[in-house]
Design a protein around this motif. Structure first.
Motif, short mmCIF file in Angstrom:
data_model
loop_
_atom_site.label_atom_id
_atom_site.label_comp_id
_atom_site.label_asym_id
_atom_site.label_seq_id
_atom_site.Cartn_x
_atom_site.Cartn_y
_atom_site.Cartn_z
N THR A 162 0.82 -1.23 0.00
CA THR A 162 0.00 0.00 0.00
C THR A 162 0.85 1.27 0.00
O THR A 162 0.47 2.26 -0.62
N ARG A 163 2.01 1.23 0.66
CA ARG A 163 2.82 2.46 0.73
C ARG A 163 3.43 2.79 -0.63
O ARG A 163 3.94 3.89 -0.83
N LEU A 164 3.40 1.82 -1.56
CA LEU A 164 3.96 2.08 -2.89
C LEU A 164 2.89 2.40 -3.94
O LEU A 164 3.19 2.45 -5.13
N THR A 203 2.17 -16.58 -1.70
CA THR A 203 1.51 -15.48 -2.40
C THR A 203 0.09 -15.27 -1.89
O THR A 203 -0.51 -16.15 -1.28
N SER A 204 -0.45 -14.08 -2.18
CA SER A 204 -1.85 -13.79 -1.85
C SER A 204 -2.33 -12.72 -2.83
O SER A 204 -3.03 -13.01 -3.79
N TYR A 205 -1.91 -11.45 -2.62
CA TYR A 205 -2.30 -10.35 -3.51
C TYR A 205 -1.75 -10.61 -4.92
O TYR A 205 -0.56 -10.82 -5.09
N PRO A 207 -5.42 -13.37 2.99
CA PRO A 207 -4.07 -13.21 3.55
C PRO A 207 -4.00 -13.74 4.98
O PRO A 207 -4.87 -13.45 5.80
N LEU A 208 -2.98 -14.55 5.27
CA LEU A 208 -2.88 -15.20 6.58
C LEU A 208 -1.88 -14.51 7.49
O LEU A 208 -1.56 -15.04 8.57
N GLY A 209 -1.35 -13.34 7.09
CA GLY A 209 -0.32 -12.69 7.89
C GLY A 209 1.01 -13.40 7.67
O GLY A 209 1.07 -14.47 7.05
N ARG A 228 10.09 2.08 13.14
CA ARG A 228 9.32 1.63 11.97
C ARG A 228 9.51 0.14 11.68
O ARG A 228 8.98 -0.40 10.72
N PHE A 229 10.32 -0.53 12.54
CA PHE A 229 10.67 -1.93 12.26
C PHE A 229 10.44 -2.79 13.51
O PHE A 229 9.88 -2.32 14.49
N GLY A 230 10.86 -4.04 13.44
CA GLY A 230 10.85 -4.90 14.61
C GLY A 230 12.13 -4.68 15.39
O GLY A 230 13.22 -4.93 14.89
N CYS A 231 12.00 -4.19 16.62
CA CYS A 231 13.16 -3.87 17.45
C CYS A 231 13.59 -5.14 18.20
O CYS A 231 12.75 -5.81 18.82
N ARG A 269 19.02 -1.93 16.85
CA ARG A 269 19.10 -3.19 16.10
C ARG A 269 17.69 -3.64 15.76
O ARG A 269 16.84 -3.75 16.64
N ILE A 270 17.49 -3.96 14.49
CA ILE A 270 16.15 -4.32 14.05
C ILE A 270 16.14 -5.64 13.27
O ILE A 270 17.16 -6.08 12.76
N ASN A 271 14.96 -6.21 13.19
CA ASN A 271 14.72 -7.40 12.37
C ASN A 271 14.86 -7.01 10.90
O ASN A 271 14.10 -6.19 10.39
N1 GDD Z 1 1.87 -14.40 1.81
C1 GDD Z 1 1.72 -13.34 2.61
N2 GDD Z 1 0.56 -13.19 3.30
N3 GDD Z 1 2.72 -12.44 2.67
C2 GDD Z 1 2.56 -11.36 3.48
C3 GDD Z 1 1.38 -11.14 4.23
C4 GDD Z 1 0.32 -12.12 4.12
O1 GDD Z 1 -0.74 -12.02 4.74
N4 GDD Z 1 1.54 -9.97 4.92
C5 GDD Z 1 2.76 -9.48 4.60
N5 GDD Z 1 3.38 -10.32 3.73
C6 GDD Z 1 4.74 -10.18 3.17
C7 GDD Z 1 4.96 -8.88 2.40
O2 GDD Z 1 4.70 -9.08 1.01
C8 GDD Z 1 6.45 -8.62 2.65
O3 GDD Z 1 7.28 -9.30 1.73
C9 GDD Z 1 6.70 -9.22 4.02
O4 GDD Z 1 5.62 -10.13 4.27
C10 GDD Z 1 6.77 -8.17 5.13
O5 GDD Z 1 5.64 -7.34 5.05
P1 GDD Z 1 5.78 -5.73 5.04
O6 GDD Z 1 4.42 -5.18 4.89
O7 GDD Z 1 6.82 -5.30 4.08
O8 GDD Z 1 6.25 -5.49 6.55
P2 GDD Z 1 7.12 -4.28 7.14
O9 GDD Z 1 8.17 -3.85 6.20
O10 GDD Z 1 6.19 -3.25 7.65
O11 GDD Z 1 7.81 -4.99 8.43
C11 GDD Z 1 8.48 -6.24 8.31
O12 GDD Z 1 9.76 -6.07 7.74
C12 GDD Z 1 10.69 -5.26 8.52
C13 GDD Z 1 12.02 -5.23 7.77
O13 GDD Z 1 11.86 -4.57 6.57
C14 GDD Z 1 8.60 -6.86 9.72
O14 GDD Z 1 9.10 -8.17 9.55
C15 GDD Z 1 9.55 -6.03 10.61
O15 GDD Z 1 9.76 -6.69 11.85
C16 GDD Z 1 10.89 -5.85 9.93
O16 GDD Z 1 11.74 -5.01 10.73
#
Ligand code: GDD
Ligand code: MG
Length: 355
Positions: free
Chosen positions: A12-14, A53-55, A81-83, A142-145, A168-170
């Protein structure tokens, strides 16, 4: 080794770039973004990847088929989407490895130069349930700490906390023991960041952090996406999938750049695109069939397929959707996004070539 690639997010942010194309397939330094991740995974010894995949699920197989960049590819789609955790669990149906084997998990929007083999070695040596790649950033909120103890063992996982305890982040690349994936509940929405990791830590499981602070970028925002693409073209991050040699610009087949134009800063000029005389394009991504007319200036911007920039217009940090048109003389700056097909008329002060 087998891997799971998480590519189900909506990006969505893109928007508006991700309206027609999912984030992991956006052309980046001349190839779909994921090509860089596939090639790097292959170089680290990954032989088989399951796409979660999902979207717009069908577009992934259409883009990559059953084998690409030396890796066998398998596709598993979620109806809803399952998260992140649910997606990993669901995709694990297609893994062939045993319960103690390491499985690499990759977020599908990360450019990283880190040493995946070293991360897997740490995982095997410590007998961890999960080993996370950790990097350091200026704004960890903005990330996982992810704080660790002196031995590198993860002591907490705080997803997008307003009060980070460390920078330090994930970094979005994990090694899971297969049995730790099978322990995630099936057929239900689970967040690996908010449920699985905190749960493993609370239960006393060994979760390790592999800290490496080299090149790393989450391309989830337009600004980061354009930066990542330019860094690949400039050679700041080496990618086996990059077409051609690193340099100031990457001009794809059928593009026409006038000798009187300046194109630099890692800009990609897409197939069939045109940059006319007197135009300056720096640090940008021009997708296929884009036109930048005479005397226009484009920097730090993404111009989607078929977008057109009129004579003398100025774009700084802008996103143009497919087929958007910026009339002569307009100045657009600071994160502005123009939706597909929108046409901005010429400004009242008409651009003149004698000015
Ligand atoms: N299949 C599937 N289903 N993929 C998903 C779903 C889902 O329901 N939700 C998210 N994803 C995928 C996204 O396509 C992406 O590749 C990845 O999971 C992470 O989702 P983002 O939406 O990009 O998360 P973020 O950037 O806010 O945060 C995540 O990444 C950070 C590092 O860039 C988290 O893992 C943070 O902890 C981490 O720091
Ligand atoms: Mg992301």
């Amino acid at each position: 080794m087998e891997a799971i690639l998480l590519v189900g997010g909506q990006g969505t942010r893109l928007r508006p770039l991700t309206i027609s194309t999912p984030k992991p397939l956006l052309p980046t330094a001349g190839v779909p973004f994921l090509a860089h991740q596939l090639a790097r995974a292959h170089a680290a010894g990954v032989e088989r990847i399951v796409f979660a995949t999902s979207y717009r699920a069908e577009m992934f197989e259409a883009a990559f088929g059953r084998r690409a960049h030396g890796v066998e590819l398998v596709y598993v789609s979620e109806e809803e989407p399952l998260g992140t955790g649910g997606a990993i669990r669901n995709a694990a149906r297609a893994l062939t490895c045993g319960p103690d084997d390491p499985v690499l998990i990759l977020n599908g929007d990360i450019l990283s130069g880190h040493d995946i083999r070293a991360q897997v070695e740490l995982h095997e040596k410590t007998g961890a349930a999960v080993t996370l790649h950790l990097t350091e950033v200026d704004d960890p909120s903005r990330f996982g700490c992810v704080p660790t103890d002196d031995e590198g063992r993860v002591t907490a996982f705080l997803e997008k906390t307003p009060n980070p305890v460390t920078n330090r982040i994930n970094a979005g690349c994990y090694v899971f023991r297969r049995s730790a994936i099978d322990a995630i509940p099936a057929d239900t929405v689970v967040s690996v960041e908010r449920e699985t990791f905190p749960g493993l830590i609370a239960s006393g499981a060994v979760v390790m952090g592999h800290v490496e602070t080299g090149y790393w970028m989450d391309v989830g925002t337009p600004q980061a996406f354009v930066r990542g693409s330019c860094d690949l073209v400039l050679g700041r991050l080496a990618s086996p999938a990059m077409p051609g040699e690193p340099g100031e610009r990457l001009v794809l087949d059928g593009a026409v750049v006038s000798p009187g134009a300046v194109v630099r800063g890692g800009t990609t000029v897409g197939r069939g695109a045109v940059v006319e005389a007197g135009a300056t394009v720096s640090g940008s991504v021009l997708l296929d069939e884009v036109v930048v007319a005479e005397g226009a200036t484009v920097c730090d911007s993404v111009l989607s397929r078929g977008a057109r920039v009129g004579p003398g217009a100025v774009l700084e940090g802008v996103v143009l959707g497919d087929g958007a048109v910026v009339g002569p003389g307009n100045e657009l700056r600071g994160g502005l996004r123009v939706w597909p097909g929108i046409e901005l008329p010429p400004t009242a002060v008409r651009f003149s070539t004698d000015a």
